[in-house]
Design a protein around this motif. Sequence first.
Motif, PDB file in Angstrom:
ATOM      1  N   THR A  85      -1.083  -7.284  48.393  1.00 50.82           N
ATOM      2  CA  THR A  85      -0.596  -8.551  48.743  1.00 50.82           C
ATOM      3  C   THR A  85      -0.344  -8.440  50.284  1.00 50.82           C
ATOM      4  OG1 THR A  85       0.645  -8.753  47.005  1.00 50.82           O
ATOM      5  CG2 THR A  85       1.607 -10.087  48.690  1.00 50.82           C
ATOM      6  N   ALA A  86       0.124  -7.439  51.060  1.00 48.25           N
ATOM      7  CA  ALA A  86      -0.038  -7.440  52.579  1.00 48.25           C
ATOM      8  C   ALA A  86      -1.462  -7.482  53.380  1.00 48.25           C
ATOM      9  CB  ALA A  86       0.722  -6.022  52.799  1.00 48.25           C
ATOM     10  N   ILE A  87      -2.262  -7.028  52.444  1.00 48.63           N
ATOM     11  CA  ILE A  87      -3.636  -6.925  53.175  1.00 48.63           C
ATOM     12  C   ILE A  87      -4.139  -8.471  53.077  1.00 48.63           C
ATOM     13  CG2 ILE A  87      -5.994  -6.405  52.763  1.00 48.63           C
ATOM     14  CD1 ILE A  87      -5.158  -3.543  51.882  1.00 48.63           C
ATOM     15  N   ALA A  88      -4.014  -9.176  51.946  1.00 45.49           N
ATOM     16  CA  ALA A  88      -4.286 -10.385  51.707  1.00 45.49           C
ATOM     17  C   ALA A  88      -3.471 -11.396  52.719  1.00 45.49           C
ATOM     18  CB  ALA A  88      -4.033 -11.061  50.258  1.00 45.49           C
ATOM     19  N   GLY A  89      -2.427 -11.034  52.809  1.00 46.58           N
ATOM     20  CA  GLY A  89      -1.499 -11.804  54.022  1.00 46.58           C
ATOM     21  C   GLY A  89      -1.937 -11.591  55.362  1.00 46.58           C
ATOM     22  N   ILE A  90      -2.141 -10.388  55.617  1.00 47.69           N
ATOM     23  CA  ILE A  90      -2.677 -10.382  57.136  1.00 47.69           C
ATOM     24  C   ILE A  90      -3.897 -10.991  57.392  1.00 47.69           C
ATOM     25  CG2 ILE A  90      -3.377  -8.386  58.657  1.00 47.69           C
ATOM     26  CD1 ILE A  90      -1.044  -6.598  57.369  1.00 47.69           C
ATOM     27  N   ALA A 128      -3.498 -14.478  57.853  1.00 51.53           N
ATOM     28  CA  ALA A 128      -2.960 -14.765  59.255  1.00 51.53           C
ATOM     29  C   ALA A 128      -3.862 -14.870  60.084  1.00 51.53           C
ATOM     30  CB  ALA A 128      -1.786 -13.865  59.444  1.00 51.53           C
ATOM     31  N   CYS A 129      -4.954 -13.699  59.980  1.00 44.69           N
ATOM     32  CA  CYS A 129      -5.849 -13.431  61.089  1.00 44.69           C
ATOM     33  C   CYS A 129      -6.853 -14.552  60.930  1.00 44.69           C
ATOM     34  CB  CYS A 129      -6.638 -12.289  60.862  1.00 44.69           C
ATOM     35  SG  CYS A 129      -5.568 -10.575  61.344  1.00 44.69           S
ATOM     36  N   LEU A 130      -7.227 -14.961  59.808  1.00 43.85           N
ATOM     37  CA  LEU A 130      -8.257 -16.296  59.622  1.00 43.85           C
ATOM     38  C   LEU A 130      -7.752 -17.503  59.951  1.00 43.85           C
ATOM     39  CD1 LEU A 130     -10.905 -17.082  58.149  1.00 43.85           C
ATOM     40  CD2 LEU A 130      -9.599 -17.604  56.076  1.00 43.85           C
ATOM     41  N   ALA A 131      -6.474 -17.708  59.974  1.00 46.84           N
ATOM     42  CA  ALA A 131      -5.831 -18.894  60.481  1.00 46.84           C
ATOM     43  C   ALA A 131      -5.743 -18.871  61.760  1.00 46.84           C
ATOM     44  CB  ALA A 131      -4.322 -18.995  59.755  1.00 46.84           C
ATOM     45  N   ALA A 132      -5.600 -17.692  62.520  1.00 42.80           N
ATOM     46  CA  ALA A 132      -5.397 -17.817  64.096  1.00 42.80           C
ATOM     47  C   ALA A 132      -6.757 -17.847  64.656  1.00 42.80           C
ATOM     48  CB  ALA A 132      -4.775 -16.270  64.462  1.00 42.80           C
ATOM     49  N   LEU A 133      -7.700 -17.498  63.930  1.00 43.22           N
ATOM     50  CA  LEU A 133      -9.089 -17.358  64.438  1.00 43.22           C
ATOM     51  C   LEU A 133      -9.834 -18.886  64.391  1.00 43.22           C
ATOM     52  CD1 LEU A 133     -11.043 -14.258  63.114  1.00 43.22           C
ATOM     53  CD2 LEU A 133     -10.696 -15.024  65.593  1.00 43.22           C
ATOM     54  N   SER A 134      -9.452 -19.503  63.134  1.00 40.83           N
ATOM     55  CA  SER A 134      -9.761 -21.082  62.932  1.00 40.83           C
ATOM     56  C   SER A 134      -9.040 -21.774  64.118  1.00 40.83           C
ATOM     57  CB  SER A 134      -8.885 -21.425  61.607  1.00 40.83           C
ATOM     58  OG  SER A 134      -9.816 -20.718  60.661  1.00 40.83           O
ATOM     59  N   VAL A 135      -7.707 -21.590  64.423  1.00 41.30           N
ATOM     60  CA  VAL A 135      -7.150 -22.368  65.269  1.00 41.30           C
ATOM     61  C   VAL A 135      -7.801 -22.518  66.800  1.00 41.30           C
ATOM     62  CG1 VAL A 135      -4.772 -22.731  66.472  1.00 41.30           C
ATOM     63  CG2 VAL A 135      -4.998 -22.648  64.174  1.00 41.30           C
TER      64      VAL A 135
END
Length: 69
Positions: free
Chosen positions: A10-15, A18-25
């Motif tokens: 769950t922690a790996i999926a959440g991180i 978050a990284c994918l969202a930051a890269l997309s933005v």
Amino acid sequence: MLSRKFLRRTAIAGISFACLAALSVAALWELDRAFPPPLPATLTVSTEVQDRDGQLLRAFATPDGYWRL
């Protein structure tokens, strides 16, 4: 009690999310800067009448009827 394996996944999926969202933005921000929307060379703005202190006395709409202050 939750297993350590589940918490780790769950922690790996959440991180990862978050990284994918930051890269997309960041990518969308750069694309917006690289390819801005077409804007007219001169944008018509509303006429403003101000007093000597800079206070707005009256504003007039543009010829097409929009308020662009």
